[in-house]
Structure formats: structure tokens, C-alpha cells
Design a protein around this motif. Structure first.
Motif, short mmCIF file in Angstrom:
data_model
loop_
_atom_site.label_atom_id
_atom_site.label_comp_id
_atom_site.label_asym_id
_atom_site.label_seq_id
_atom_site.Cartn_x
_atom_site.Cartn_y
_atom_site.Cartn_z
N ASP A 101 -1.10 -32.00 21.82
CA ASP A 101 -1.24 -33.33 21.22
C ASP A 101 -0.64 -33.42 19.82
OD1 ASP A 101 -3.16 -31.94 19.78
OD2 ASP A 101 -4.63 -33.58 19.88
N ALA A 102 -0.26 -32.27 19.27
CA ALA A 102 0.44 -32.29 17.98
C ALA A 102 1.95 -32.21 18.20
CB ALA A 102 -0.03 -31.12 17.12
N GLY A 103 2.37 -32.31 19.48
CA GLY A 103 3.79 -32.27 19.80
C GLY A 103 4.38 -30.86 19.70
N GLN A 104 3.50 -29.84 19.70
CA GLN A 104 4.01 -28.47 19.58
C GLN A 104 4.31 -27.89 20.95
OE1 GLN A 104 0.50 -27.19 17.55
NE2 GLN A 104 1.40 -27.50 15.52
N LYS A 105 5.27 -26.98 21.01
CA LYS A 105 5.65 -26.35 22.28
C LYS A 105 5.71 -24.84 22.10
CE LYS A 105 8.78 -27.56 25.29
NZ LYS A 105 8.34 -27.96 26.58
N MET A 106 5.31 -24.14 23.16
CA MET A 106 5.36 -22.68 23.11
C MET A 106 6.82 -22.25 23.26
SD MET A 106 2.82 -20.40 25.42
CE MET A 106 1.14 -20.78 24.94
N ASP A 107 7.33 -21.48 22.31
CA ASP A 107 8.72 -21.03 22.41
C ASP A 107 8.74 -19.65 23.08
OD1 ASP A 107 11.37 -20.38 22.20
OD2 ASP A 107 11.58 -21.10 20.14
N LEU A 108 8.73 -19.66 24.41
CA LEU A 108 8.65 -18.40 25.16
C LEU A 108 9.93 -17.60 24.99
CD1 LEU A 108 7.01 -19.80 28.40
CD2 LEU A 108 5.91 -18.41 26.65
N GLN A 109 11.04 -18.30 25.00
CA GLN A 109 12.34 -17.63 24.85
C GLN A 109 12.35 -16.80 23.58
OE1 GLN A 109 14.95 -19.10 27.04
NE2 GLN A 109 15.91 -17.12 26.68
N ASP A 110 11.93 -17.41 22.50
CA ASP A 110 11.96 -16.74 21.20
C ASP A 110 10.98 -15.56 21.19
OD1 ASP A 110 12.73 -16.77 18.36
OD2 ASP A 110 10.59 -17.12 18.07
N ALA A 111 9.77 -15.78 21.72
CA ALA A 111 8.75 -14.73 21.68
C ALA A 111 9.17 -13.53 22.54
CB ALA A 111 7.42 -15.29 22.18
N ILE A 112 9.74 -13.80 23.71
CA ILE A 112 10.09 -12.69 24.62
C ILE A 112 11.35 -11.98 24.15
CG2 ILE A 112 10.88 -12.20 26.99
CD1 ILE A 112 8.73 -14.22 27.93
N SER A 113 12.31 -12.75 23.63
CA SER A 113 13.56 -12.09 23.22
C SER A 113 13.34 -11.18 22.00
CB SER A 113 14.66 -13.11 22.94
OG SER A 113 14.28 -13.89 21.82
N GLY A 114 12.28 -11.44 21.25
CA GLY A 114 12.01 -10.61 20.08
C GLY A 114 11.30 -9.31 20.39
N LEU A 115 10.96 -9.09 21.65
CA LEU A 115 10.18 -7.88 22.01
C LEU A 115 11.10 -6.68 22.24
CD1 LEU A 115 7.78 -9.49 24.64
CD2 LEU A 115 7.17 -8.75 22.32
N GLY A 116 10.56 -5.49 22.00
CA GLY A 116 11.27 -4.26 22.33
C GLY A 116 11.37 -4.10 23.84
N PRO A 117 12.23 -3.17 24.32
CA PRO A 117 12.52 -3.08 25.76
C PRO A 117 11.31 -2.70 26.62
CG PRO A 117 13.60 -1.30 24.54
CD PRO A 117 13.05 -2.25 23.52
N ASN A 118 10.34 -1.97 26.08
CA ASN A 118 9.20 -1.54 26.90
C ASN A 118 7.92 -2.30 26.59
OD1 ASN A 118 10.65 0.48 28.33
ND2 ASN A 118 10.64 1.71 26.45
N ALA A 119 8.06 -3.41 25.92
CA ALA A 119 6.87 -4.21 25.59
C ALA A 119 6.23 -4.75 26.87
CB ALA A 119 7.28 -5.37 24.69
N GLN A 120 4.93 -4.96 26.79
CA GLN A 120 4.20 -5.57 27.92
C GLN A 120 3.70 -6.95 27.51
OE1 GLN A 120 1.11 -2.96 29.33
NE2 GLN A 120 2.56 -1.41 30.02
N VAL A 121 3.72 -7.85 28.49
CA VAL A 121 3.20 -9.20 28.26
C VAL A 121 2.00 -9.42 29.19
CG1 VAL A 121 3.68 -11.66 28.50
CG2 VAL A 121 5.39 -10.16 27.50
N TYR A 122 0.94 -9.96 28.64
CA TYR A 122 -0.26 -10.32 29.41
C TYR A 122 -0.45 -11.83 29.25
CZ TYR A 122 -1.19 -5.37 29.76
OH TYR A 122 -1.07 -4.03 30.04
#
Ligand code: FES
Length: 326
Positions: A170-191
Motif C-alpha cells: 500500500d506504500a507502492g513498494q515492490k520487492m526487488d528480487l532480481q537485485d537481491a538474488i543477483s547480489g548473492l554469492g554462488p552457494n547462497a541459499q534462499v528460504y
């Protein structure tokens, strides 16, 4: 239906409204509680139209004394489980299982991204606390419809500080998944835990990034679709049947009530045991499961009867599907 676990009668020790639609229950146990790991849940017996039915709620945070905590979002168009939970009073009894875990947190990853959507915070909250206690490199995204639905905010900020982003629709915010995932190291895990559209978006971004599928771990709640639930018609020519599935009733329950015996296990759109063949669709199938791939969902050849629905019409089904033919 599954569940060979030991069951016990818990007593509702306290109730706390975390937001206008999310209520936390602290459950006192008749015996010392079993320890549990982040991601664990309880099976709870709720009464729906006088019938006992299991529901699954994540255990919130770490164990506290002789109690377990769960939090329940009131879902007006649900099958009635959340309404039953919200009708409970302090001192009331609740039939619960011992903790079970299908969403295990691997403590050996070099880096973590936690993603929660809405009431999906319940398993993620304990993960955030556990990883923070171990000083693990962890970032978190927490999305909800409104800022007041960001429950456990102060505890999360205390654990994660600047490493958590709160995102409110409702504040017009969006989750930037692209940015969050691209910043991770190669063996990072996402839950990730949240509604199906969030999970689909995370899966798509994850696959596009070329990362190992095994490093993306998720849990969802099976009543979250792309569309608001509405009534739809069902025809089953093999049984010469035609009936309606109202809001608040699953296709699985409607089939069984109509005499079309349909197998099930998880009732969460995960195991595929309730899958049934689709002959034709009038309208749109709102696939609410995590069992089928995106491509299978587009084909609309089968439907998970425990969670999925139809909007804008109805569906013709063939009950001859056998799960061992998957
Ligand atoms: S009962 Fe498991 S997917 Fe429907």
C-alpha cells in the motif's frame, strides 16, 4: 490422511493480536515440549461444520518455557480453519501434534537470503533469529499488503538491523528480487515462505539466474491463488455428476461429498496425491499448488483438488486419474 505422530491436548495460555488480521496463540502443553528446529510446524485439529480437520501452522520463533507459539491469519474466504482458530478463547483446548519439519534450515550455507510474504513470516521469523544468533551472513525481504501487517517487526529489527527490508504494497513498494538474488554469492541459499504468486516470482528469478535449484527452499500456504476465490461448477461425466463448489469449500471436499472418492495427503498442494484429470475448462484454473511446474500449469491437463480452483465458470473432470501414473 497422514499423521502418525503423537498428539496432545494443549491449552490456550494467551492470545495476542499482532495486527488486525494476524493473531498469535501461546499454547501451554501437558508435558515438557519437544525441542524443534526453525521451519517446524504443528498439525492442529480444527472443527469445520462440526467435523475435525487438520491444519498446519508454523511454530513461531524459538521455544519459550513450556509453551509453543503459532500465529494465524484470519482468511474470510478460507475453508474455516482460521475462523475456528480465531474463535478460541484463553483456557480453550486444542488438539495438536508434536512438531514436524518439512522446511529444514541448513546451517552450513555460506550465505542466506530469507523472503517472507504476509503470514509466511511465521517459519521465516525463527530462521532469522537462529541465523542471527550464529552470526551467519543473512539478508531478509519481508513483504506484506500494509505496513501494519509487518508483524514481529521490532524483534526482526533487533536480530537483523539494517539487513532486513520491509516492503508494503500500500506504500507502492515492490520487492526487488532480481537485485537481491543477483547480489548473492554462488552457494547462497534462499528460504521463502509466502503466497503462490510470490513463490512463483522467486522461482522464476532464481531459475533465470542459473543457480542450483536445490539452494532455493520454500514453503507456501495452499489457499493463496492468483484470483479471489469464487464459486464454480464441476461436471464429472464418468459419474454422471454435476455440482457447485462454493467459496470456502475445496474441490477435494466437494468431490468427496459428491461421492467421487479422491485420495489426499498434505492438503497443501505439495504431494500430488489429490491430482485429478481435467477434460475441459470454462474460465481459468487458479493453480494454487506447488506440485506442478509452471509449464504443467499452463497446459491445464490436471488439477490439485485440495487447493486449486476455477474462476469465471467451471471444469469438466475425469476421475480416473491414478497418482502412481505421474
Ligand atoms: S493432498 Fe497433497 S497436493 Fe493435494
Amino acid at each position: 490422511m497422514r499423521n502418525n505422530q503423537r498428539r496432545m491436548q494443549a491449552i490456550v495460555e494467551s492470545i495476542r493480536d499482532l495486527s488486525p488480521t494476524i493473531r498469535e496463540f501461546t499454547l501451554a502443553l501437558p508435558e515438557a515440549p519437544l525441542p524443534y528446529r526453525p521451519g517446524s510446524h504443528l498439525s492442529v485439529i480444527v472443527q469445520i461444520n462440526g467435523r475435525p480437520e487438520p491444519r498446519f501452522y508454523s511454530l513461531v520463533g524459538s521455544p519459550m518455557g513450556d509453551t509453543y507459539r503459532i500465529a494465524v491469519k484470519l482468511a474470510p474466504d478460507s475453508r474455516g480453519g482460521s475462523r475456528y482458530m480465531w474463535s478460541l478463547q484463553v483456557g480453550g483446548r486444542l488438539d495438536i501434534s508434536e512438531p514436524n519439519n518439512h522446511f529444514e534450515l541448513d546451517f552450513n550455507a555460506p550465505e542466506y537470503l530469507l523472503i517472507a510474504g504476509g503470514i509466511g513470516i511465521t517459519p521465516i521469523f525463527g530462521m532469522a533469529q537462529a541465523l542471527s544468533r550464529r552470526n551467519a551472513p543473512v539478508q531478509m525481504l519481508y513483504g506484506s499488503r500494509t505496513a501494519e501487517e509487518h508483524v514481529y517487526r521490532s524483534e526482526l529489527e533487533a536480530s537483523l538491523g539494517q539487513r532486513i527490508d520491509f516492503i508494503a504494497d500500500d506504500a507502492g513498494q515492490k520487492m526487488d528480487l532480481q537485485d537481491a538474488i543477483s547480489g548473492l554469492g554462488p552457494n547462497a541459499q534462499v528460504y521463502v515462505c509466502g503466497p503462490i504468486p510470490l513463490l512463483d516470482a522467486v522461482r522464476r528469478t532464481w531459475m533465470e539466474s542459473g543457480r542450483p535449484p536445490a539452494n532455493l527452499r520454500f514453503e507456501t500456504f495452499g489457499n493463496s491463488g492468483q484470483y479471489a476465490a469464487e464459486k464454480f461448477w464441476v461436471k464429472v461425466p464418468r459419474h454422471d455428476l454435476e455440482f457447485e463448489v462454493p467459496v470456502g469449500v475445496t474441490l477435494l471436499d466437494a468431490l468427496n461429498q459428491a461421492g467421487v472418492e479422491t485420495l489426499y495427503d498434505c492438503k497443501r498442494g505439495e504431494c500430488g496425491l489429490c491430482v485429478i484429470n481435467v477434460v475441459s475448462v470454462d474460465g481459468t484454473v487458479d493453480h494454487r499448488d506447488v506440485f506442478f511446474s509452471a509449464a504443467q500449469k499452463t497446459q491445464n491437463k490436471r488439477i490439485c483438488a485440495c487447493v486449486s480452483r476455477v474462476v469465471g465458470g467451471g471444469v469438466v473432470l475425469d476421475s480416473d486419474y491414478r497418482p502412481d501414473a505421474i
